[in-house]
Design an enzyme around this catalytic site. Sequence first.
Site, PDB file in Angstrom:
ATOM      1  N   ARG A   1      -2.139  -6.004  34.788  1.00  0.00           N
ATOM      2  CA  ARG A   1      -0.521  -6.417  35.142  1.00  0.00           C
ATOM      3  C   ARG A   1       0.187  -6.234  33.981  1.00  0.00           C
ATOM      4  NH1 ARG A   1       2.535 -11.454  36.401  1.00  0.00           N
ATOM      5  NH2 ARG A   1       4.173 -10.849  37.821  1.00  0.00           N
TER       6      ARG A   1
ATOM      7  N   HIS B   1      -3.982  -6.372  43.443  1.00  0.00           N
ATOM      8  CA  HIS B   1      -4.055  -7.847  43.951  1.00  0.00           C
ATOM      9  C   HIS B   1      -5.267  -8.261  44.680  1.00  0.00           C
ATOM     10  CE1 HIS B   1       0.691  -8.005  43.875  1.00  0.00           C
ATOM     11  NE2 HIS B   1       0.270  -7.671  42.719  1.00  0.00           N
TER      12      HIS B   1
HETATM   13  C1  HEM Z   1       4.299  -3.319  44.504  1.00  0.00           C
HETATM   14  C2  HEM Z   1       4.999  -4.409  43.781  1.00  0.00           C
HETATM   15  C3  HEM Z   1       4.458  -5.592  43.242  1.00  0.00           C
HETATM   16  C4  HEM Z   1       4.915  -6.541  43.344  1.00  0.00           C
HETATM   17  C5  HEM Z   1       6.485  -7.392  43.977  1.00  0.00           C
HETATM   18  C6  HEM Z   1       4.116  -7.652  42.526  1.00  0.00           C
HETATM   19  C7  HEM Z   1       4.199  -9.078  42.265  1.00  0.00           C
HETATM   20  C8  HEM Z   1       3.238  -9.751  41.863  1.00  0.00           C
HETATM   21  C9  HEM Z   1       3.359 -11.156  41.638  1.00  0.00           C
HETATM   22  C10 HEM Z   1       4.984 -12.061  42.162  1.00  0.00           C
HETATM   23  C11 HEM Z   1       2.368 -11.648  40.975  1.00  0.00           C
HETATM   24  C12 HEM Z   1       2.085 -13.204  40.772  1.00  0.00           C
HETATM   25  C13 HEM Z   1       2.722 -13.576  39.679  1.00  0.00           C
HETATM   26  C14 HEM Z   1       2.861 -14.845  39.324  1.00  0.00           C
HETATM   27  O1  HEM Z   1       2.807 -15.878  40.294  1.00  0.00           O
HETATM   28  O2  HEM Z   1       2.912 -15.445  38.059  1.00  0.00           O
HETATM   29  C15 HEM Z   1       1.625 -10.528  40.789  1.00  0.00           C
HETATM   30  C16 HEM Z   1       0.378 -10.770  40.241  1.00  0.00           C
HETATM   31  C17 HEM Z   1      -0.510  -9.685  39.956  1.00  0.00           C
HETATM   32  N1  HEM Z   1       0.026  -8.306  39.756  1.00  0.00           N
HETATM   33 FE1  HEM Z   1       1.465  -7.551  40.998  1.00  0.00          FE
HETATM   34  N2  HEM Z   1       3.175  -6.988  41.913  1.00  0.00           N
HETATM   35  C18 HEM Z   1       3.467  -5.724  42.408  1.00  0.00           C
HETATM   36  C19 HEM Z   1       2.452  -4.432  41.882  1.00  0.00           C
HETATM   37  C20 HEM Z   1       1.490  -4.668  41.001  1.00  0.00           C
HETATM   38  C21 HEM Z   1       0.950  -3.474  40.614  1.00  0.00           C
HETATM   39  C22 HEM Z   1       1.372  -2.126  40.887  1.00  0.00           C
HETATM   40  C23 HEM Z   1      -0.058  -3.922  39.766  1.00  0.00           C
HETATM   41  C24 HEM Z   1      -1.234  -3.252  38.896  1.00  0.00           C
HETATM   42  C25 HEM Z   1      -1.230  -2.024  38.712  1.00  0.00           C
HETATM   43  C26 HEM Z   1      -0.210  -5.350  39.975  1.00  0.00           C
HETATM   44  C27 HEM Z   1      -1.173  -6.180  39.419  1.00  0.00           C
HETATM   45  C28 HEM Z   1      -0.853  -7.669  39.291  1.00  0.00           C
HETATM   46  C29 HEM Z   1      -2.081  -8.529  39.101  1.00  0.00           C
HETATM   47  C30 HEM Z   1      -3.492  -8.028  38.615  1.00  0.00           C
HETATM   48  C31 HEM Z   1      -1.747  -9.848  39.462  1.00  0.00           C
HETATM   49  C32 HEM Z   1      -2.609 -10.902  39.052  1.00  0.00           C
HETATM   50  C33 HEM Z   1      -2.238 -11.331  37.653  1.00  0.00           C
HETATM   51  C34 HEM Z   1      -3.005 -12.507  37.023  1.00  0.00           C
HETATM   52  O3  HEM Z   1      -3.742 -13.242  37.729  1.00  0.00           O
HETATM   53  O4  HEM Z   1      -2.602 -12.962  35.806  1.00  0.00           O
HETATM   54  N3  HEM Z   1       0.838  -5.644  40.728  1.00  0.00           N
HETATM   55  N4  HEM Z   1       2.331  -9.442  41.048  1.00  0.00           N
END
Ligand code: HEM
Length: 324
Positions: free
Chosen positions: A67, A198
């Site tokens: 991320r 995700h």
């Molecule tokens: C399509 C739009 C996207 C939205 C709206 C979104 C939103 C989010 C949100 C709200 C979280 C949780 C954050 C938190 O509660 O602190 C999250 C976690 C995460 N996102 Fe996304 N995301 C998107 C796309 C992506 C993309 C494109 C990637 C990677 C290329 C990605 C990778 C991740 C990962 C791996 C996590 C978990 C992080 C952790 O556990 O520390 N996301 N995302």
Amino acid sequence: MACHLSSTCLVFSILLLLLLSFSSLPCQAQLSSNFYDDTCPNALSTIRSAIRKAVSRERRMAASLIRLHFHDCFVQGCDGSILLDDTPSMTGEKFARNNNQSVRGFQVIDDAKAQVESICPGIVSCADIVAVAARDASVAVGGPSWRVKLGRRDSTSASRSLANANLPSFTDSLESLISLFDRKGLSARDMVVLSGSHTIGQARCLTFRGRIYNNASDIDAGFASTRRRKCPANNGDGNLAPLDLVTPNSFDNNYFKNLIQKKGLLQSDQVLFRGGSTDRIVNDYSRSSSVFSSDFASAMVKMGDIDPLTGSQGEIRRLCNVLR
Ligand code: HEM
């Protein structure tokens, strides 16, 4: 030599015109996967062992590092801008709306950078370390691998307002998500496959509370009630839940299967499968984990290509959180 309208003369003139037009193009250096082969041959193995260690200490770190690369690339390009601390004269990205108390992995990148600096000082950019870390993190949890293109340089600025404007939010509509990715040269298919990350990682209660309490028709009732147990209506903002409820620790295509069962955790997950234009893409990935893996790898390479600084642009930081 007199040049009348003979065919030789025509070909000659066209060649001359082509030459002139190419020489007026700006000379944009390209990224390449062997960029450090001569200048720091052990850079990649050094980063890999730092990331392996970090992920074996805490498995979630793999998700956080993937991320981090995404949030770096979407703001001014993949230039390490997300790593910069705020200064009296610059409000950076760390505390932007979708990064604050959310984006993680800074210490891991700093540690990897320190180890790389100790073998080749001033050579390897923080932006490249973030890109390599994302790939190594994926591999460390059994996810796909890809050849990381290298040669990015580090930004000399960061911008909270650009981060607020460019990073997607969990409440965004499908149309907004498609357009945010389109602005970065990524297609709806790239957006869907990248959201497949995700399949690992966690989200805070405040990001999915709205969805699990609104009794909407796009959420499975049993799933919503399970999630409500650890995400109260009025407190517990920071309580965590896995983004993939079935196999939160392995990089697989269950994320897409969940969406089909209305068990996406975030609203921005479920909009990918709610009767809209991306339904068929979700169906594709839910049916084939190998197509998911290979498309994911290609999309990560494409994302890593967003507006890099190259050649003499930017700088190579010594410490990733401050300018040189
Ligand atoms: C399509 C739009 C996207 C939205 C709206 C979104 C939103 C989010 C949100 C709200 C979280 C949780 C954050 C938190 O509660 O602190 C999250 C976690 C995460 N996102 Fe996304 N995301 C998107 C796309 C992506 C993309 C494109 C990637 C990677 C290329 C990605 C990778 C991740 C990962 C791996 C996590 C978990 C992080 C952790 O556990 O520390 N996301 N995302």
